[in-house]
Design an enzyme around this catalytic site. Structure first.
Site, PDB file in Angstrom:
ATOM      1  N   CYS A  88       0.768  -1.248   0.000  1.00 48.46           N
ATOM      2  CA  CYS A  88       0.000   0.000   0.000  1.00 48.46           C
ATOM      3  C   CYS A  88       0.800   1.300   0.000  1.00 48.46           C
ATOM      4  O   CYS A  88       0.695   2.105  -0.920  1.00 48.46           O
ATOM      5  CB  CYS A  88      -0.938   0.023   1.207  1.00 48.46           C
ATOM      6  SG  CYS A  88      -2.146  -1.293   1.230  1.00 48.46           S
ATOM      7  N   HIS A 149      -2.851   6.760   3.764  1.00 49.14           N
ATOM      8  CA  HIS A 149      -1.739   5.844   4.043  1.00 49.14           C
ATOM      9  C   HIS A 149      -0.361   6.393   3.671  1.00 49.14           C
ATOM     10  O   HIS A 149       0.547   5.641   3.308  1.00 49.14           O
ATOM     11  CB  HIS A 149      -1.965   4.491   3.377  1.00 49.14           C
ATOM     12  CG  HIS A 149      -1.427   3.357   4.220  1.00 49.14           C
ATOM     13  ND1 HIS A 149      -1.622   2.031   3.927  1.00 49.14           N
ATOM     14  CD2 HIS A 149      -0.695   3.365   5.370  1.00 49.14           C
ATOM     15  CE1 HIS A 149      -1.049   1.268   4.830  1.00 49.14           C
ATOM     16  NE2 HIS A 149      -0.476   2.064   5.729  1.00 49.14           N
TER      17      HIS A 149
END
Length: 485
Positions: A88, A149
């Site tokens: 991610c 993120h």
């Protein structure tokens, strides 16, 4: 480039749509000024862990994805489109900065892991110029709705990096509260404030979709940029979906979440038509990395080899559809190598500006590929596959070389077994089944030369690269908590 069906007379030897090219050029220009009325609206929908084989228009699947299939019929499929990482944080760093993760120091997390975690000291540096900042300076309204993120501390939040507004979770949906207090309840944020903790994850796709449509409606009279990093299918072993979709697919919770993502894309496209913004808006739909390996199997990367969280094709080659009616050829397929890093420079030129200067940017302007210009080819001399700190593979043209390594890292650890060189012809061998390294030594040597250039510039394992930049750091990170004030 494969032409749209039924229009062979419009194509030259390169298979590019000349009419679409003319329309695209008229709307965007090459590097010249673009008026506010000519600036396209730009939307990026970025799914989480969705595999190449999870969408019907990319191959056989159990999932019903009629909206995405129609989007592909009305736009272009990019079949050699890459994320820069199988996980991610690094992947998202590249989309936002136009750079390889190692370039911007976000190839690993600040706590020694493969990604950033809650209360991480590390995040995106204040000096990086993001895709949102480029577009904001060009007069765009900007928003992010979904999973960020790239750091959960105040200096790292989206509103400090070019986004006018933010609604979503700051990290992965599986990073939930722990009994020892090391992690707080999963926060749902509005700009820089936690408004719920934890939110109902079954409703995230639905709520994100409503927010995006609300933003589009409110900004219909000016150019806008929407970055929609969806939370699903996500990182949990049982993905989430609203009641309307839960238990309705042929592939359990994973399929339920994919089919709701398809619904979400359909709702956004319908809103653009309803608001008479369809022909003014370019929409990119893709994923941050391939589907991870689960037991039992959930997602699919077929016909590619391997799984998410790796440098196999199934880990980093992701489905991508781009739609812009009247500007991008309908029903076209492009198999030229391009990546998420290319969105920043491409969007910059479409907005009538340029990518950030005075620093290396690894992405390229791919307008020629999107509009099907005669002779348009991949702008990449070579593309590099990193796992954590380690350079593991390089692709040039249709050749992919897995590098000979003393210890190939895997399973999120910096250890492994020695490996020999493996060379695959991705034009004829998507499953990466026939190793041609011994029969093609000259190609192996050429790709090894590219790898050495990458090591010098971006680094490899413990070796720093001359072109690396520092990430952001905070001394005393604090948890994101729901507060009464």
């Amino acid at each position: 480039m494969v032409p749209p069906k039924g229009t062979p007379s419009l194509f030259g030897l390169s298979g590019c749509w000349l009419v679409a090219a003319a329309l695209f050029c008229a709307a965007a220009g090459r590097h010249g000024a673009v008026s506010a009325a000519e600036k396209p609206n730009l939307i990026v929908i970025f799914c989480d862990n969705l595999g190449y084989g999870d969408v019907a228009c990319f191959g056989p699947t159990k999932h019903r994805t009629p909206n995405l299939d129609r989007m592909a019929e009305e736009g272009i499929k990019l079949t050699s489109f890459y994320a820069t990482s199988g996980v991610c944080t690094p992947s998202r760093a590249s989309l936002i900065t136009g750079c390889y993760p190692r370039r911007v120091g976000l190839h690993v997390g600040g706590q020694g892991g493969v990604v950033l975690f809650p209360k991480d000291q590390k995040g995106i540096a204040a000096g990086e110029i993001t895709i949102a900042e480029v577009l904001q300076r060009a007069g765009y309204a900007t928003t992010i709705v979904g999973k960020w993120h790239l750091g959960d501390q105040p200096p790292f939040l989206p509103t400090r990096h070019g986004f006018d507004s933010y609604f979503g979770i700051p990290y992965s949906d599986d990073m939930t509260e722990t009994a020892d207090g090391r992690r707080p309840p999963l926060p749902l944020m509005e700009n820089e404030r936690v408004i719920e903790a934890p939110p109902d994850r079954n409703l995230l796709t639905q709520r994100y979709t409503e927010r995006v449509i609300q933003f589009i409606t409110q900004n219909r009279d000016r150019p806008f940029f929407v970055y929609m990093p969806q939370a699903m299918p996500g990182s949990t072993s049982a993905p989430f979906a609203s009641e309307r979709f839960r238990g309705k697919s042929a592939n359990g919770p994973w399929g339920d979440s994919v089919e709701e993502l398809d619904w979400s894309a359909g709702e956004i496209l319908a809103a653009l038509k309803r608001l008479d913004l369809d022909e003014q808006t370019l929409v990119v739909w893709t994923s941050d990395n391939g589907a991870p390996r689960r037991n039992p199997v959930q997602g699919s990367n077929l016909p590619l080899a391997g799984w998410g969280y790796t440098t196999a094709e199934g880990g980093q080659r992701v489905p991508c559809i781009v739609r812009w009616p009247g500007k991008i050829p309908a029903g076209a397929v492009c198999d030229e190598l391009c990546s998420t890093m290319d969105l920043l420079p491409t969007f910059a030129y479409l907005a009538g500006t340029e990518p950030p200067g005075g620093r290396p940017i690894d992405g390229h302007d791919i307008r020629a590929l999107l509009r099907g210009e005669p002779g348009a080819a991949s702008p990449y001399e070579a593309f590099f596959y990193y796992y954590l700190d380690q350079l593991q593979a390089v692709r040039s043209g249709h050749w992919k070389l897995y590098l000979p390594l003393e210890s190939k890292w895997h399973n999120f650890r910096r250890d492994g077994k020695p490996t020999k060189a493996e060379l695959y012809d991705l034009e004829h061998d998507l499953p990466e089944a026939k190793n041609l390294a011994e029969s093609k030594p000259e190609i192996v040597e050429r790709l090894l030369t590219y790898a050495e250039k990458a090591r010098a510039d971006l680094g490899d394992a413990g070796r720093p690269g001359a072109g690396q930049r520092e990430p952001g750091w905070v001394a005393e990170p604090k948890p994101l908590l729901l507060r009464a004030d």
